[in-house]
Structure formats: C-alpha cells, structure tokens
Enzyme design. Sequence first.
Site, short mmCIF file in Angstrom:
data_model
loop_
_atom_site.label_atom_id
_atom_site.label_comp_id
_atom_site.label_asym_id
_atom_site.label_seq_id
_atom_site.Cartn_x
_atom_site.Cartn_y
_atom_site.Cartn_z
N GLY A 710 65.52 33.20 33.03
CA GLY A 710 64.38 33.84 32.41
C GLY A 710 63.08 33.20 32.81
O GLY A 710 63.00 32.46 33.80
N LYS A 730 69.92 24.41 29.53
CA LYS A 730 68.78 25.10 30.12
C LYS A 730 68.04 24.16 31.06
O LYS A 730 67.57 23.10 30.63
CB LYS A 730 67.82 25.61 29.03
CG LYS A 730 66.59 26.34 29.62
CD LYS A 730 65.53 26.62 28.57
CE LYS A 730 65.93 27.74 27.67
NZ LYS A 730 64.80 28.15 26.78
N ASP A 827 58.18 35.77 20.65
CA ASP A 827 58.97 36.50 21.65
C ASP A 827 60.31 36.94 21.05
O ASP A 827 61.36 36.75 21.65
CB ASP A 827 59.19 35.63 22.89
CG ASP A 827 59.61 36.47 24.11
OD1 ASP A 827 59.39 37.70 24.08
OD2 ASP A 827 60.14 35.91 25.07
#
Length: 995
Positions: A710, A730, A827
């Site tokens: 992303g 991540k 978001d």
Amino acid sequence: MTKNLCCEMTLLPLSIHTMAKNPTLLSLQILTAFLIFFTLFHRSFPFLVEKEALLQFKNHLEDPLNHLDSWKDSESPCHFSGVSCDPNTGRVTEISLTNKSLSGVISPSISVLQSLTSLVLPINLISGILPSELNDCRNLKVLNLTVNKMNGSLPDLSSLANLEILDLSTNHFSGGFPTWVANLTRLVNLVVGDNDYEEGEIPENLGNLKNLTVLYLHNSHLRGPIPESVFELTALETLDISVNKISGNFSKSISKLQNLNKIELFRNNLTGELPRELASLTLLQEIDFSKNQMYGKLPLEIGNLKNLTVFELNENNFSGELPPGFADLHYLKGFSIYRNNFSGQFPENFGRFSPLDSFDISENQFSGGFPKFLCQNGKLKFLLALANNFVGELPANFANCNSIKRLRINQNQLSGKVPDGFWALPNAIIIDFSDNHFTGGISPEIGISTNLNELILVNNRFSGELPLELGKLTQLERLYLSNNDFSGRIPSEIGALKQLSSLHLEQNSFNGPIPQELGQCDRLVDLNLGLNSLSGTIPDTLAHISFLNSLNLSRNRLEGSIPKNLQKLMLSSIDLSNNQLSGSVPTFLLAAGGGQAFVGNKGLCIDETSRIQVNSGMAVCNSEHNPQRFIGTKLVTFCVILAALVVILCGLLLTSYWRFKLSEPHYADNDLRWDDKQTDHKWKLVSFQPVVFDVDEICNLDEDNLIGSGSTGKVYRLDLKKDVGMVAVKQLWNGNGVKVLATEMEILGKIRHKNVLKLYACLMRGESSLLVFEYMVNGNLFQALHREIKGGESDLDWYQRYRIALGAAKGLSYLHHDCTRSIIHRDIKSTNILLDECNEPKIADFGLAKIAEGSSMVSEASCFAGTHGYIAPELANTVKVTEKSDVYSFGVVLLELVTGRRPIEEEYGEGKDIVYWVSTHLNDREDVLKVLDPKIVSDLVEDDMIMVLKVAMHCTTKLPNLRPSMRVVVKMLVDAEPCSLKSPDNCEKNGKLIL
C-alpha cells in the site's frame, strides 16, 4: 374542443342534402365549415404542443412515489398534478413539484412552455445540467432548483429578463461564478450559494440589481473584499456571504442598507473593527460575524438594536465590556460570543426581557457575579459560560430552568452550594461544574435528570455521600467526580449504568469495598478510584468489563491478591500501587503497567520466571509465594546453562559466517539484512507486548510471503518459531517510513482494544523500519465481501456482516471517545478493517492518523488524506479534519456491507459514488430493497439490513454537524441487532419463527 369541432362538421351533410339544388348556398356552407375548422385547430395546437412537452419532461424524470401519475395523454395539462394554467388562455404558467423524490434530468422540452412564469423543483434528486433552452421561457419569473444534485457549468440565462427569483443553491454546479446574473435587473432574490464554483471574486456589477432583497452567496468559493457596489443595493434585506474567503475591513458603507434585517458573514477572513455604522440599521434581527479576525471594542450603539434576535461573534479578537443596551433587548433568542477577549461585569439584567434560547460566552474574561436572569422566560436550552472569572454563588432562580439541555459553567471561581433544583434538570444532557469552588453535596434530585450523558464535577469542594439516585441515570456515559471531598461508600447502584464508559472518583474520601456491581458496567473503558480509602479485595468481576482499557486503584487500602482473571482485559494502563496487596503480579499486568504500577505493596512479588525485566525494587517471589520454586529453580538453572552453551556455539558460527560474507562485495536492492550505507548494522527492537522475538527471524523476509502492498509499505506473512506463531510484518517505504513509524508507534503502542489491531513490536535500523502486528487469517473486509463461495453466494452472511459492523464501530468509538487523547484515523475503509479466524474485525493502518489536540476533536492535517470513495465531502474545502470525517468513511463501509457493492463503480455514473447511488433508491420500500445485497438478502433479514442502511445514510449526511458521533453509531447498531441474535424464541416474522 375536439368534440365541438366534430359537432360542427356533422351539420355539413345536412346542409348539402337540404340545399342540393342551390350551388351558391352549398359553396358558402363549405367555406363556413373550413373557417370553423381552422379557427378551432389554431386554438388547440398550443394545447397539444404543451401537453407533449410536459409528457417529455415527465419521461426524463424518475418518479418512484408516482406523484406524476396524473400526467397522462388523455388528460388536459391543466389537470396535471403540480401544473397550473392561465384560466383565459389555457396555457401552462407554473410547474411546482417540491420534495417529491424526483430524480433524473430536466428535459429541454421545457422551452416550449412560452407562458411559463414559475418553475419550482426544490428538494429533489434531480441531476444533470441546467438546459440552456430555458432561455426561451421569456416570461419566467421564478426559477427554484435548490437542494438537488445538478452539476456542470451554469448556462448564461441573461435572456430571462423577467426573472425575479433565482434559486440554484445547494447543488453541484461548477465552473466560474455566474457573473451574468448582474444582467437580470428585475431580480428580487438571488440565491446561488453552496455550489462547486471555481475560486473567484464577487462581481462588481452586482450593484446593478437595485431590486434585490435577498443575496445568498454562502459557500461559493469567493475571495477578496466585498465590492462597494453591494452596499448600493438599498432594498437588500438579507446579505449572506458566509463560508468564503472574504477579506479586508468591513465597510462603513453598510449604513446604506437601511432595510437590512439579516447579515451573515461567518467563516471568512474579515479584519478590523465592527463599524459603528452597523448600529444605524434599526431593522437588523440577525448578525453573525463569527470565525473571522476582527478585533476592538463593540460600539455602544450596537446594544440599541432593539429588534435583534440572533447575535454571534464567536472566535474573533473582540475585547472590552459588553454594551449595556443588550440587557434591554426583548426579542433576543441566540447570543454567542465565545473565544474572544471580552471582560468586565456582565450586564445584570441580560435575558430578563428576552426569550433567550441559546447563550454562550465561554472563553472570555467576564468577572463579577453570574448573570441572574438568563432563564427568566423558561426557554433557555444551552447555557455555556465556561472559562471566565465569575465569582460568588449560583443564582437560586436557575433551579426551575427545566428547559436546559447543556449546562457548562466550569473553569470559573464560583462557590457555595449548588441549589437543589440545579441538579433536577429533566432535559439536561451535560452538567459541568468542574474547576470551581463549589461546596455541599449532590442532591438526591439528580435522579430526575434521566437524560444526562455527562456529569462533571472535578476540582471542587463537594462533600458528603453519593446519592443512590445516581443509579437512575441510565443514559450516563461519563461520571467525573475527582478531586473533591466525597465520602462514604461507592453506591452499588452505579452498576446499573450500562452506558457508562468513564468513571473517575479519584482524590476523594470514599471508603469501604469496591462494589462487585461495577463489573456490570460492561461498556466501561476508563476506571479510576485512586487516592481514596477503599478497603477489601479487588473484585474479580472487574474482569467482566471486556472493553476496560485503563484501571487505577492506587493509594487505597486494598488487600488480598490481584485477581488472575484481570489478565483477560486488554489494559494499556494499570496502577495498583500503594495498597496492601500480596502475592505475585501476573506477568501480563506487569507488562501493561511496569514495575511502578505495583510499588508500595509490601506483600507483592515478581515471578522469577517472568521474562519482563522491571526496575521496581519488588522482591522475587519466594517459596511462600510459589510452592514450586525449588523445582522451578532447578529447571531454570538447567535452561540457563543450556541456553548459554547454545549462544556460544551460535556466536562462533555467526562470526565465521560474517567473516566469509565480508570478504566478498555485497549488493542488494532493499535488502533488510544489510545496507552498506548504514553505520549501525544492528536492529533496534522496541516491544509493546509481552512477547519475545528473534530479530534475525523477523528481518528475514521472503517475497513469496508478500500479502499486501500500500501507500505506506509492504506487508509480509511470517511464521515465527517458538510460541509466537504467525505474525504480519510491515516493511515501511523509506520515503515516509519515519513519519508512519512514529504515528503507528505513538498510537498503536498504547492502545488495548479487541477491535483495534495489536502492535507487537517495531524494529529500526538506519532508514529501514519494520512493524510487527498480529496476523489476521481472513484478510481484510473488502476481500471477504467480494470473495464468493460455490453457488455464487457471499462468503459473509448478514449476521457475520452485522457483527463486523458493530465490532468495527466499537473500535472506532474507542479511538474517538475513550483514548486519553482522541484519535482521528483519517483512512477508514474496508481494506483497513481486518478479520481474524472468527471474522472479528480489527481496525488497522494508522499511518495517516492524527491525535486531536484538546477536546474539540479537530486536527489540522498537513496534507490531504483518505481514499477516493470514502472521503467526506467537507475535506474538499478544508484541511481541518474532525471525527465526523471518520464517521462519513465508516458510513461508506456500512453501505458496502449492506449492498455488497464497491464504493466506486461505473454504474453509479461519472463522478458518482455509492452514497449518491443509494440516495437515489430511498423513495419507497420496493426501491430500497433494490440496494440490498441480492446474494444474502431474504425475508428473514431484509428489515435488519434496512435498519443498518438507515444508520449508514445518517453517517454519510453531507453536513458534518448532522452526522452522529461514533458512540451514537454504536448505540444505533446495537438497536439494529438482528432479531435472531437477540432472542430466537421471540422472533417471528410473517408468521414464521426465525431460527
């Protein structure tokens, strides 16, 4: 008319028969019949054309509620619903269809209606462009299309010279501001605000509109000063240029507008002082200059505007005393001047003669006694006077002010006892007396205030026992009584407060045990009973409060052991220090609070086998605390020796390996294990959970295990050895990695909530950053919604979707309302809601999140954030994000759950989204059923789905202040729980039992 024509024609055969022998007479008869036919046809021709035009107009519209059923070819257009005709000519003069749920577009055929004087279509769902053919309707006087969904640039309608009322507001018209309106010199009302025009200035030639009484340019992207020509519109009664970027000093020429009764200029960039000339407008009723940059003292004459009903100057820099004339006003309803620098004593008789409804003078420097007569007429709903310097006691006559909904007089220097009636406010939602010098107790009459959400009394000198009637406040969410002198036992009746999320009773003199009934407050997030004289043991019922995040029982006289079942809680903060507790400290609680959270308890000890290292001075548990100590010690000693040997052996092997590797050149793109630009080759590990990681194992990422990518980085699945199991790692992009890392660490490192993704640890080395999260087996919600199983059905039935909606709502509500500092995610979308093996949802990806400063829940973002389809409409005009932006995004997620559709699809139309598409299907039940996901809808769940659909539409309301808070959203979703999940035995629909 056609029937009469036929009757005339039937005479012709008879005339021919009787006058067959007279040719001259026969010719005359034929000529007469022809003239009659021509005349009648000439009259009927416009009738037929106008009817055809109206039928085309109807065909371009969608009419779900059948308001246009009377528009038929067999009917006269004068009998069409909403259509009026001239009684003499029979021509159409008016079309009026207000709030009829019409959608579709306006047909150019409207131009045929040459006698049309009024086209009124407000509060519908009409879209498309405004046809330029309207210019042919030269007799048009009224054109009202407000509150629709029309778009595109406005055509030049200068030909409509007779137009008197033009209302195109609250649509989506774009392009430049319509300067051509200055040519419509007969205009009386010009209302063209709330559109999407390009930024520009107010046209100077608006001064041509000498007949104008209403000028409405709200939210029209206008900048620069107000042209002097506007002040030449001497007939003007309403001037509204609010929510723009108007700048400069406000002109003294305002005195020319002697007919003005309303002026709205809030949310602009006006500077300078309020001109004295404003006071000459004796007809003024409403004034609003809020949220500008104006300053100086108010002219004394302003208080002489006897017709004032609304006066608002919020958030400016005005100073000095309030003009005394305000005390004599007889019509004032709304008065709001918060966040200025006003000072001095408030006019004593203020409100005595006026039907005051709303009063807000917060955050000024008023002093002296509190105004007595604000509720003299019994209509006051909002009384906000916080952060001033008022002294003395509260006026007794407020005791009967039953109309109050919000009462906030905190942060003053008020003293004395609060009159009993002040506690008994049946409509009050919030009562805030905090940060004063009040004494006395809480009256039992508090039980009358059954609508209370918040009762805040912190930092006063209140005393006495808490009334049992507190248990009647079933809507109470926050009870803050800290730093007073309350005494006696904590009432067990508090356990009846099922909505309670925060309970602060610290720094009082409460004694006796902690009520077991507190465990029934299952929505409690924050519990603080510290600095009292509580005794007895810690109730194990506290472990029933599954959402409890912060627990403080410090500085009491509690004894016994710490209940082991408290480990079930997702605590981010705990403090049990300075009590008389004994036994071992559970490892997980030690990780949540650190050693300092348990000091001052002589009987507490740390388990020797704990992996958590603390520097608290607490003893290690001996055999008295741990009967297995002897066996455990032997086992630990053996493990230590074995581990040491393994470490030595691994060290020798690793040294040999690195010597070999360093003897060769080494190049790697984005290699996490080595970077020849870095001076520090060691990874720094920061852990947030009581889990031990092998750094090298985490950093050994394989592209075969990539599960997502992303805007903030890549995500890998990693199966760790030992007892950790599967985790998600991540890897942050180098460009914004530091910023994202700091944000996620600051937020997720402290959060403990079952519906927020758990952050285990982070690793840093140079510019490389890794975050280690719990792994979510079922991926994200977007994938689950659009993943199908055999038979074409969805992987998620309605009951699973409902649980996901409720869980995600609780997680977001926690972020907004229950964290120490509110968190705005920025978001929220279905790909950022992850699902575990039981489809329990967890909110993830906090790389764009903001921590709201203060309590206003507003944060100014440094850049635009969000995902197309989920972004709240107000973010197109401002960088200030609020929690209501998250609410809008969550509403879109709810629409995804209900419809099974994506936020953006071609079917919605160019530039349209799921919110728009759903809004076109809300006209009747049959239409609503079309939006429900056909893969899961059935008679058993369609009503439940519609209830959640209503919540979604409430969340996606265009205006942020009309959206509910997430706390309210949770309540609404709880109320929308499917019948079969509540009590299957009592669920019956259409005569069938739902199992």
